[in-house]
Scaffold this active site. Structure first.
Site, PDB file in Angstrom:
ATOM      1  N   HIS A  73       0.822  -1.219   0.000  1.00 45.46           N
ATOM      2  CA  HIS A  73       0.000   0.000   0.000  1.00 45.46           C
ATOM      3  C   HIS A  73       0.856   1.270   0.000  1.00 45.46           C
ATOM      4  O   HIS A  73       0.314   2.369  -0.089  1.00 45.46           O
ATOM      5  CB  HIS A  73      -1.019  -0.019   1.152  1.00 45.46           C
ATOM      6  CG  HIS A  73      -0.510   0.388   2.493  1.00 45.46           C
ATOM      7  ND1 HIS A  73      -0.155  -0.520   3.473  1.00 45.46           N
ATOM      8  CD2 HIS A  73      -0.315   1.604   3.050  1.00 45.46           C
ATOM      9  CE1 HIS A  73       0.228   0.141   4.550  1.00 45.46           C
ATOM     10  NE2 HIS A  73       0.143   1.431   4.332  1.00 45.46           N
ATOM     11  N   ASP A 119       0.029  -7.527   1.603  1.00 44.80           N
ATOM     12  CA  ASP A 119       0.525  -6.143   1.661  1.00 44.80           C
ATOM     13  C   ASP A 119       2.055  -6.125   1.756  1.00 44.80           C
ATOM     14  O   ASP A 119       2.626  -5.787   2.792  1.00 44.80           O
ATOM     15  CB  ASP A 119      -0.116  -5.422   2.861  1.00 44.80           C
ATOM     16  CG  ASP A 119       0.051  -3.917   2.789  1.00 44.80           C
ATOM     17  OD1 ASP A 119       0.554  -3.418   1.765  1.00 44.80           O
ATOM     18  OD2 ASP A 119      -0.308  -3.240   3.775  1.00 44.80           O
ATOM     19  N   GLN A 206       0.636   5.990  11.340  1.00 45.28           N
ATOM     20  CA  GLN A 206       0.782   6.477   9.969  1.00 45.28           C
ATOM     21  C   GLN A 206       2.225   6.904   9.689  1.00 45.28           C
ATOM     22  O   GLN A 206       2.810   7.664  10.464  1.00 45.28           O
ATOM     23  CB  GLN A 206      -0.176   7.642   9.724  1.00 45.28           C
ATOM     24  CG  GLN A 206      -1.545   7.175   9.219  1.00 45.28           C
ATOM     25  CD  GLN A 206      -2.233   6.186  10.127  1.00 45.28           C
ATOM     26  OE1 GLN A 206      -2.314   6.419  11.314  1.00 45.28           O
ATOM     27  NE2 GLN A 206      -2.707   5.091   9.572  1.00 45.28           N
ATOM     28  N   GLY A 207       2.768   6.408   8.612  1.00 47.71           N
ATOM     29  CA  GLY A 207       4.148   6.714   8.257  1.00 47.71           C
ATOM     30  C   GLY A 207       5.123   5.606   8.653  1.00 47.71           C
ATOM     31  O   GLY A 207       6.270   5.596   8.222  1.00 47.71           O
ATOM     32  N   ASP A 208       4.646   4.703   9.476  1.00 50.30           N
ATOM     33  CA  ASP A 208       5.474   3.534   9.825  1.00 50.30           C
ATOM     34  C   ASP A 208       5.246   2.401   8.835  1.00 50.30           C
ATOM     35  O   ASP A 208       6.006   1.424   8.803  1.00 50.30           O
ATOM     36  CB  ASP A 208       5.142   3.033  11.233  1.00 50.30           C
ATOM     37  CG  ASP A 208       5.577   4.005  12.310  1.00 50.30           C
ATOM     38  OD1 ASP A 208       6.656   4.608  12.165  1.00 50.30           O
ATOM     39  OD2 ASP A 208       4.849   4.161  13.309  1.00 50.30           O
ATOM     40  N   SER A 209       4.186   2.514   8.064  1.00 56.11           N
ATOM     41  CA  SER A 209       3.824   1.473   7.094  1.00 56.11           C
ATOM     42  C   SER A 209       5.017   1.030   6.275  1.00 56.11           C
ATOM     43  O   SER A 209       5.834   1.846   5.853  1.00 56.11           O
ATOM     44  CB  SER A 209       2.752   1.982   6.133  1.00 56.11           C
ATOM     45  OG  SER A 209       1.505   1.807   6.696  1.00 56.11           O
TER      46      SER A 209
HETATM   47  N1  ARG Z   1      -1.245   2.285   7.097  1.00 53.38           N
HETATM   48  C1  ARG Z   1      -0.375   3.048   7.939  1.00 53.38           C
HETATM   49  C2  ARG Z   1       0.658   3.786   7.094  1.00 53.38           C
HETATM   50  O1  ARG Z   1       0.422   3.997   5.927  1.00 53.38           O
HETATM   51  C3  ARG Z   1       0.181   2.251   9.091  1.00 53.38           C
HETATM   52  C4  ARG Z   1      -0.836   2.061  10.113  1.00 53.38           C
HETATM   53  C5  ARG Z   1      -0.394   1.222  11.250  1.00 53.38           C
HETATM   54  N2  ARG Z   1      -1.404   1.381  12.224  1.00 53.38           N
HETATM   55  C6  ARG Z   1      -1.404   0.802  13.413  1.00 53.38           C
HETATM   56  N3  ARG Z   1      -2.346   1.119  14.239  1.00 53.38           N
HETATM   57  N4  ARG Z   1      -0.489  -0.083  13.736  1.00 53.38           N
HETATM   58  O2  ARG Z   1       1.638   4.286   7.578  1.00 53.38           O
END
Ligand code: ARG
Length: 260
Positions: A73, A119, A206-209
């Site tokens: 993603h 993913d 967000q941003g750790d993905s």
């Molecule tokens: N989708 C998020 C990103 O783009 C990562 C989300 C992780 N969330 C969590 N609650 N562990 O960075």
């Protein structure tokens, strides 16, 4: 301005995936976790030398010196791509000492990725970097215990991206328990592994993905078991982080990497 563009691009990319939309939904500030990854502390320089920051606002890990493993993603499609910059070798993204910045040449996104599991993605770099790689789990043996998470993403729900790499540890959550939580019924058990405390407080955000979730193997070496994928908010109670289950994809990752 550049930061804003980066953030927008990240949201645009993530928005393409139904799954990521869930994790990226804005939430009220009242629900933001106050803790400083959420609930983390600063990683030491060189502690996780395989960690990579990607310019679209994601994390990743060096799978080989010239290939970064990240989340599907975080990327748009398979094909030639020179638009991504990988930064490695530093915990402080603004430090030029030891910092390595390399452009991408190609992106390989997991075949069949549609926002529901699968993913993972590989990014080929223009040149190899002289840093340690993070081996991936090839069996389910390490899909349990306590995991380390790390990243430059938000330190609180809705919060800013971080200059310094943060780290934390989170416990394994079984598929049955994870699926029982509100918003997690769509968990793809074979593809995804959950981690976090029932009470919340510590999580990726967000941003750790795309960044790795890892632990020590029986020989005491780091091994990657997960890829940051999604969650309902960040660090909320009864809302674990969801990670791609690397062992499930290990052979597909290896086969794809061999073609890059
Ligand atoms: N989708 C998020 C990103 O783009 C990562 C989300 C992780 N969330 C969590 N609650 N562990 O960075």
């Amino acid at each position: 301005m550049k930061k804003l563009l980066t953030a927008l691009r990240r949201w645009a990319v993530a928005g393409a995936a139904a799954l990521a939309v869930v994790s990226l939904q804005p939430v009220s500030a009242a629900q933001a976790a106050p803790a400083p990854v959420v609930g983390g502390t600063r990683a030491a320089q060189g502690e996780f030398p395989f960690m990579v920051r990607l310019s679209m606002g994601c994390g990743g890990a060096l799978y080989t010196p010239q290939i970064v493993l990240t989340a599907a993603h975080c990327v748009s499609r398979t094909g030639a791509n020179t638009g991504i910059t990988a930064t490695a070798g530093v915990v402080d993204l603004q430090s030029t000492t030891g910092r390595v910045q390399v452009k991408s040449t190609y992106v390989y996104r997991a075949p069949g990725y549609n926002g529901n599991g699968k993913d993972w993605a590989l990014i080929k770099l223009a040149s190899p970097v002289s840093l340690p790689t993070l081996p991936i789990a090839t069996t389910t043996a390490y899909n349990t215990g306590t995991f380390t998470i790390a990243g430059w993403g938000s330190a609180s729900e809705g919060g800013a991206q971080q200059r310094y790499l943060l780290k934390a540890t989170v416990p394994f959550v079984s598929d049955a328990t994870c699926r029982s939580y509100s918003g997690y019924s769509g968990l793809v058990a074979s593809d995804e592994i959950c981690a976090g405390y029932a009470a919340g407080g510590v999580d990726t955000c967000q941003g750790d993905s795309g960044g790795p979730m890892f632990r020590k193997d029986n020989a005491g070496a780091w091994i990657q078991v997960g890829i940051v994928s999604w969650g309902i908010g960040c660090a909320r109670a009864n809302a674990p982080g969801v990670y791609s289950e690397v062992s499930t994809f290990a052979s597909a990752i290896a086969a794809a990497a061999a073609t890059l």
